[in-house]
Design an enzyme around this catalytic site. Structure first.
Site, PDB file in Angstrom:
ATOM      1  N   PRO A  75       0.955  -1.254   0.423  1.00  0.00           N
ATOM      2  CA  PRO A  75       0.362   0.260   0.455  1.00  0.00           C
ATOM      3  C   PRO A  75       0.784   0.949  -0.078  1.00  0.00           C
ATOM      4  O   PRO A  75       2.081   1.633   0.849  1.00  0.00           O
ATOM      5  CB  PRO A  75      -1.125  -0.105   1.370  1.00  0.00           C
ATOM      6  CG  PRO A  75       0.444  -1.326   2.440  1.00  0.00           C
ATOM      7  CD  PRO A  75       1.001  -1.584   1.086  1.00  0.00           C
ATOM      8  N   MET A  76       0.342   1.480  -0.777  1.00  0.00           N
ATOM      9  CA  MET A  76       1.569   3.597  -0.600  1.00  0.00           C
ATOM     10  C   MET A  76       0.787   5.067  -1.485  1.00  0.00           C
ATOM     11  O   MET A  76      -0.558   4.688  -2.519  1.00  0.00           O
ATOM     12  CB  MET A  76       2.176   3.256  -2.601  1.00  0.00           C
ATOM     13  CG  MET A  76       3.409   2.897  -2.054  1.00  0.00           C
ATOM     14  SD  MET A  76       5.195   2.456  -3.222  1.00  0.00           S
ATOM     15  CE  MET A  76       3.772   1.048  -4.053  1.00  0.00           C
ATOM     16  N   GLN A  79      -6.367  -1.470   3.703  1.00  0.00           N
ATOM     17  CA  GLN A  79      -5.563  -1.434   4.970  1.00  0.00           C
ATOM     18  C   GLN A  79      -6.206  -0.432   6.789  1.00  0.00           C
ATOM     19  O   GLN A  79      -6.457   1.303   5.329  1.00  0.00           O
ATOM     20  CB  GLN A  79      -3.945  -1.158   4.320  1.00  0.00           C
ATOM     21  CG  GLN A  79      -3.061  -0.965   5.996  1.00  0.00           C
ATOM     22  CD  GLN A  79      -1.732  -0.858   5.371  1.00  0.00           C
ATOM     23  OE1 GLN A  79      -1.103   0.279   5.010  1.00  0.00           O
ATOM     24  NE2 GLN A  79      -0.755  -1.944   5.571  1.00  0.00           N
ATOM     25  N   ARG A  86       8.522   0.824  -3.808  1.00  0.00           N
ATOM     26  CA  ARG A  86       8.396   1.994  -4.388  1.00  0.00           C
ATOM     27  C   ARG A  86       9.135   1.118  -5.846  1.00  0.00           C
ATOM     28  O   ARG A  86       8.671   2.096  -6.540  1.00  0.00           O
ATOM     29  CB  ARG A  86       9.927   2.404  -3.480  1.00  0.00           C
ATOM     30  CG  ARG A  86       9.288   3.544  -2.728  1.00  0.00           C
ATOM     31  CD  ARG A  86      10.271   4.242  -1.284  1.00  0.00           C
ATOM     32  NE  ARG A  86      10.856   3.158  -1.087  1.00  0.00           N
ATOM     33  CZ  ARG A  86      12.452   3.232  -0.418  1.00  0.00           C
ATOM     34  NH1 ARG A  86      12.606   4.481  -0.433  1.00  0.00           N
ATOM     35  NH2 ARG A  86      12.821   2.168   0.694  1.00  0.00           N
ATOM     36  N   ASN A 102       9.188  -7.622   3.162  1.00  0.00           N
ATOM     37  CA  ASN A 102       9.200  -5.894   2.748  1.00  0.00           C
ATOM     38  C   ASN A 102      10.604  -5.451   2.945  1.00  0.00           C
ATOM     39  O   ASN A 102      10.538  -5.059   3.570  1.00  0.00           O
ATOM     40  CB  ASN A 102       8.208  -5.121   2.787  1.00  0.00           C
ATOM     41  CG  ASN A 102       7.713  -4.327   2.313  1.00  0.00           C
ATOM     42  OD1 ASN A 102       7.009  -3.245   2.811  1.00  0.00           O
ATOM     43  ND2 ASN A 102       8.124  -3.837   1.159  1.00  0.00           N
ATOM     44  N   GLY A 103      10.947  -4.346   1.819  1.00  0.00           N
ATOM     45  CA  GLY A 103      12.220  -3.726   1.780  1.00  0.00           C
ATOM     46  C   GLY A 103      13.548  -4.132   0.654  1.00  0.00           C
ATOM     47  O   GLY A 103      13.592  -5.068   0.542  1.00  0.00           O
ATOM     48  N   ASP A 104      12.522  -2.352   0.111  1.00  0.00           N
ATOM     49  CA  ASP A 104      15.015  -3.120  -1.247  1.00  0.00           C
ATOM     50  C   ASP A 104      14.564  -3.720  -2.002  1.00  0.00           C
ATOM     51  O   ASP A 104      15.432  -4.175  -3.215  1.00  0.00           O
ATOM     52  CB  ASP A 104      15.683  -2.693  -0.491  1.00  0.00           C
ATOM     53  CG  ASP A 104      16.515  -1.814   0.086  1.00  0.00           C
ATOM     54  OD1 ASP A 104      15.403  -0.311   0.298  1.00  0.00           O
ATOM     55  OD2 ASP A 104      17.174  -1.804   0.672  1.00  0.00           O
ATOM     56  N   CYS A 114       3.887   2.704   8.902  1.00  0.00           N
ATOM     57  CA  CYS A 114       4.414   4.008   8.259  1.00  0.00           C
ATOM     58  C   CYS A 114       4.942   4.988   8.823  1.00  0.00           C
ATOM     59  O   CYS A 114       4.395   5.748  10.064  1.00  0.00           O
ATOM     60  CB  CYS A 114       2.947   5.220   8.173  1.00  0.00           C
ATOM     61  SG  CYS A 114       3.237   5.848   6.861  1.00  0.00           S
ATOM     62  N   LYS A 132       1.070  -4.929   8.813  1.00  0.00           N
ATOM     63  CA  LYS A 132       2.356  -4.966   8.390  1.00  0.00           C
ATOM     64  C   LYS A 132       3.014  -3.696   9.530  1.00  0.00           C
ATOM     65  O   LYS A 132       2.748  -2.585   9.526  1.00  0.00           O
ATOM     66  CB  LYS A 132       1.981  -4.012   6.847  1.00  0.00           C
ATOM     67  CG  LYS A 132       2.749  -3.566   6.038  1.00  0.00           C
ATOM     68  CD  LYS A 132       3.185  -2.802   5.345  1.00  0.00           C
ATOM     69  CE  LYS A 132       4.091  -2.516   4.076  1.00  0.00           C
ATOM     70  NZ  LYS A 132       5.648  -1.758   4.859  1.00  0.00           N
TER      71      LYS A 132
END
Length: 344
Positions: A17-18, A71, A236, A211-213, A108, A148
């Site tokens: 989610p962004m 979410q 991202r 999650n991440g990179d 977040c 999350k």
């Protein structure tokens, strides 16, 4: 991998989610390009209990996106419980498909959210975080509840291994962990070692999503192999590059990278995205919200400045489509550089 009774297959890939990115059109596009599950932009529990139209609008989801998680975030137990109940009733309230999962955002890091104790700000109050989670689980017994979150608030309070057990014990069906603390925001490299420790804990039995990179098929494959996660969430790196899901799945299945997407293929993708945005949001909003995406699909094209300006200023769908067709004709034989997220 299963979340409750929701079977997502082996090594599923999730769209994170962004805010201002993962609207319905982008979510549907990512599904078409291989995402196994997507999530709405995060929805404020305060906004929902105060009957904010902007918050309720985020509840609207479509069959093309399913399965999908709605979410919610906040730091007040009563508001979070009411928000979860409202999310479970989304089709009744706003129409559409609704939620397959209710997800709680404890991750977040932005100041306006974490600074008031919501999102990753809850990592400073783990007892309250667990209590809110239990209250939400109890409030929507017919929906899988997932969480999350991050490693902790800062380097001195990386509490995620113990916290994961506590969240599992109050009934969540899956846990997504971003490999940074709140204080790191998005700086430095994500640390997946503690995500691996959660998976190594013999007392854990719910799916763990890392999650991440993750911005390449090779990194995704390494994360599955090295840390044993059940699924991977990508954030991202999808912006300007929603076909990354297809690339990762191809690499996981074959061990070989896919050819770079051609300009002609990117034009077709952009036209499909515009079609979805117009259908879901109407002409004015659909075009305005497409602007953040359109130019990103064509990064690296030479002598593109004037054309990019048109992509982000035109208001007529026919003129936008004509400009996209022009891109295909003019740059169709150009081989673009390897696609990268605008955040890299």
């Amino acid at each position: 991998m299963k979340i409750g009774n929701l079977d997502l297959g082996e090594k599923p890939l999730f769209l994170a989610p962004m805010e201002d990115v993962t609207d319905a059109s982008f979510r549907a596009l990512c599904k078409e390009y291989g995402a196994d599950m997507v999530y709405t932009e995060f929805v404020s529990s305060d906004g929902l209990v105060h009957d904010s139209k902007k918050s309720f609008d985020k509840f609207l989801t479509y069959e093309e996106e399913a399965p999908i998680g709605i979410q919610i975030y906040g730091n007040l137990p009563e508001a979070m419980v009411e928000s979860a109940r409202l999310a479970a009733r989304a089709p009744e309230l706003v129409g559409g498909h609704g939620a397959d999962v209710v997800d709680i955002n404890f991750g977040c890091p932005v100041r306006k959210i974490a600074g008031r104790g919501a999102g990753s700000g809850m990592m400073k109050e783990p007892d309250k975080l667990v209590a809110i989670t239990k209250a939400v689980v109890d409030a929507v017994p017919d929906f899988p509840v997932t969480v999350k979150t991050r490693l902790g608030w800062d380097d001195d309070s990386k509490i995620i291994v113990e916290l994961a057990e506590r969240l599992q014990d109050v009934g969540i069906k899956a846990l997504t962990v971003h490999g940074r603390t709140r204080q790191q925001m998005y700086t430095g490299e994500a640390d997946w070692t503690l995500i691996g420790k959660i998976k190594d804990n013999p007392r854990m039995h719910i799916p763990i999503i890392g999650n991440g990179d993750i911005n390449s098929p090779e990194k995704a494959a390494e994360a599955f192999a090295r840390y044993g996660v059940d699924g991977i969430m990508i954030g991202r790196a999808t912006f300007g590059h929603p076909w990354i899901f297809r690339e990762i799945r191809h690499y996981l299945d074959t061990g070989e990278p896919m050819p770079e997407m051609s300009v002609t293929e990117r034009v077709a993708l952009a036209k499909r995205h515009l079609e979805l945005s117009l259908r879901f949001k109407g002409e004015r909003t659909g075009i305005l919200e497409m602007r953040r995406h359109l130019a990103c699909y064509f990064k690296g094209l030479p002598d593109f400045k004037e054309t990019r300006l048109r992509l982000v200023t035109l208001n007529d769908p026919a003129e936008l489509l004509a400009t996209l067709d022009e891109i295909g004709r003019r740059w169709g034989s150009f081989e673009p550089p390897k696609a990268k997220s605008i955040y890299e």
